[in-house]
Structures are given as C-alpha cells and as structure tokens.
Scaffold this motif. Structure first.
Motif, PDB file in Angstrom:
ATOM      1  N   UNK A  27      19.009   0.259  56.853  1.00  0.00           N
ATOM      2  CA  UNK A  27      17.718   0.096  56.193  1.00  0.00           C
ATOM      3  C   UNK A  27      17.965   0.005  54.689  1.00  0.00           C
ATOM      4  N   UNK A  28      17.908  -1.189  54.139  1.00  0.00           N
ATOM      5  CA  UNK A  28      18.141  -1.395  52.706  1.00  0.00           C
ATOM      6  C   UNK A  28      19.574  -1.067  52.337  1.00  0.00           C
ATOM      7  N   UNK A  29      19.760  -0.425  51.190  1.00  0.00           N
ATOM      8  CA  UNK A  29      21.083  -0.025  50.713  1.00  0.00           C
ATOM      9  C   UNK A  29      21.375   1.445  51.006  1.00  0.00           C
ATOM     10  N   UNK A  30      20.496   2.106  51.743  1.00  0.00           N
ATOM     11  CA  UNK A  30      20.662   3.532  52.014  1.00  0.00           C
ATOM     12  C   UNK A  30      21.670   3.758  53.137  1.00  0.00           C
ATOM     13  N   UNK A  31      21.915   5.015  53.441  1.00  0.00           N
ATOM     14  CA  UNK A  31      22.798   5.361  54.548  1.00  0.00           C
ATOM     15  C   UNK A  31      21.985   5.596  55.822  1.00  0.00           C
ATOM     16  N   UNK A  32      20.721   5.245  55.828  1.00  0.00           N
ATOM     17  CA  UNK A  32      19.874   5.373  57.010  1.00  0.00           C
ATOM     18  C   UNK A  32      19.957   4.103  57.846  1.00  0.00           C
ATOM     19  N   UNK A  33      19.887   4.317  59.154  1.00  0.00           N
ATOM     20  CA  UNK A  33      19.959   3.201  60.096  1.00  0.00           C
ATOM     21  C   UNK A  33      18.819   3.310  61.095  1.00  0.00           C
ATOM     22  N   UNK A  34      18.379   2.159  61.586  1.00  0.00           N
ATOM     23  CA  UNK A  34      17.508   2.081  62.747  1.00  0.00           C
ATOM     24  C   UNK A  34      18.422   1.769  63.919  1.00  0.00           C
ATOM     25  N   UNK A  35      18.211   2.394  65.068  1.00  0.00           N
ATOM     26  CA  UNK A  35      19.051   2.095  66.222  1.00  0.00           C
ATOM     27  C   UNK A  35      18.209   1.757  67.445  1.00  0.00           C
ATOM     28  N   UNK A  46      15.243   4.732  67.449  1.00  0.00           N
ATOM     29  CA  UNK A  46      14.914   5.718  66.434  1.00  0.00           C
ATOM     30  C   UNK A  46      15.715   5.491  65.164  1.00  0.00           C
ATOM     31  N   UNK A  47      16.023   6.585  64.474  1.00  0.00           N
ATOM     32  CA  UNK A  47      16.675   6.520  63.177  1.00  0.00           C
ATOM     33  C   UNK A  47      17.895   7.429  63.128  1.00  0.00           C
ATOM     34  N   UNK A  48      18.850   7.033  62.303  1.00  0.00           N
ATOM     35  CA  UNK A  48      20.010   7.858  61.958  1.00  0.00           C
ATOM     36  C   UNK A  48      19.765   8.409  60.566  1.00  0.00           C
TER      37      UNK A  48
END
Length: 163
Positions: free
Chosen positions: A137-145, A158-160
């Motif tokens: 998601x963008x440049x962050x360390x968050x992910x959608x899975x 969900x999300x990481x």
C-alpha cells in the motif's frame, strides 16, 4: 565494463541481501475469511528475504447451515517467496508478492446439538497448502493480502501490519 568488474561491484549488495536476519521483519496479518461461512484470521509472520515463518489462528462459523457450527483452528507453517529470487538477483522492487506456503495444526468444531458422530469428530488435524497474493500500500510497509487454500475458511483477505 567487463563481467568481472560487474561481479566485484555487486558483491557488497549481494552480501547485504544474503546476510541472515538483515532483511527480516515481524508482521501481524489480520483479516476476514469466507467461503464457506464467515470468520477471521490473525497471524504472526516472521518475514525474511525469501521465506516466511508463520503462526495463525482462525475462527469461523456458517450462519446459513441447518445446524450451526463454530470452527476454531491454530496452525504453524512457512511460505516460500518465489519473486524474491528476482529481487535478489536484479534488485527489482515489485509492489506485490506471491507466497506459496503450507500450514498445519489442530482444529476444533463446536456443533449445536451434537450427535455422537459430531462429538467423535470434534477434534481434527489439518494441512492447509495456500497461495497468497500481497500488494504494498503506497510506499509504506503495509500490505493488503488475498489468500486461498483448501481448508475452511478457504478465502482470506486483510492487511499486514508491522509489529
């Protein structure tokens, strides 16, 4: 530029990528699950350059079944990240990843008005091979899975989040 000079220039980068623990992160995977039934999944993921180690907890129920049942499962497993090979060699930064993994563990089933057969099958062990698609998601360390496997609940999304 000769082949030998290219190899010598890339050695510091390769050493950084292959050093154990340098590119690892602990992440929490939180999501909803469905089909059949509805539920939730929460996992602790130790994410490394080319693999993940995971522990997961899942719970789901089927509100449309004639006899209501509640399923609870805990599992441990690992996944291989095939696209990481290309990242390591070419240092490409894709915004997505595919994980091929397997989890295994115990499952409990609680059925409304259980029969003798339901009581005998309340505890089981399972193996859940899965395929997971992750997108940053963008440049962050968050992910959608988005994840799929044969064990219920079969579809999970969900999300990481970084821990």
């Amino acid at each position: 530029m000769t082949a030998m000079s290219r190899i010598l220039r890339s050695l510091p980068h390769a050493a950084l990528l292959l050093t154990p623990g340098t590119l690892s992160a602990q992440q929490l995977q939180i999501g909803l699950a469905g089909w059949p039934g509805m539920g939730a999944q929460i996992s602790y993921v130790d994410h490394h350059t080319m693999y993940t180690l995971e522990t997961a907890f899942q719970a789901d129920f089927d509100p449309f079944a004639s006899r209501r049942a509640f399923y609870v499962a805990g599992s441990v497993g690992a996944a291989v990240l095939p696209l990481s090979i290309w990242r390591t060699i070419g240092q490409a930064d894709y915004g997505f990843d595919l994980d091929l993994g397997v989890r295994f563990g115990p499952r409990l089933v609680f059925v409304e008005d259980p029969t003798r057969g339901d009581k005998n099958q309340q505890f089981s062990l399972f193996i859940d091979p899965f395929l997971r698609f992750r997108r940053r998601l963008g440049q962050s360390s968050r992910y959608f899975y988005l994840e799929a496997g044969p064990v219920r609940p079969a579809l999970r999304a969900g999300f990481w989040l970084e821990v």
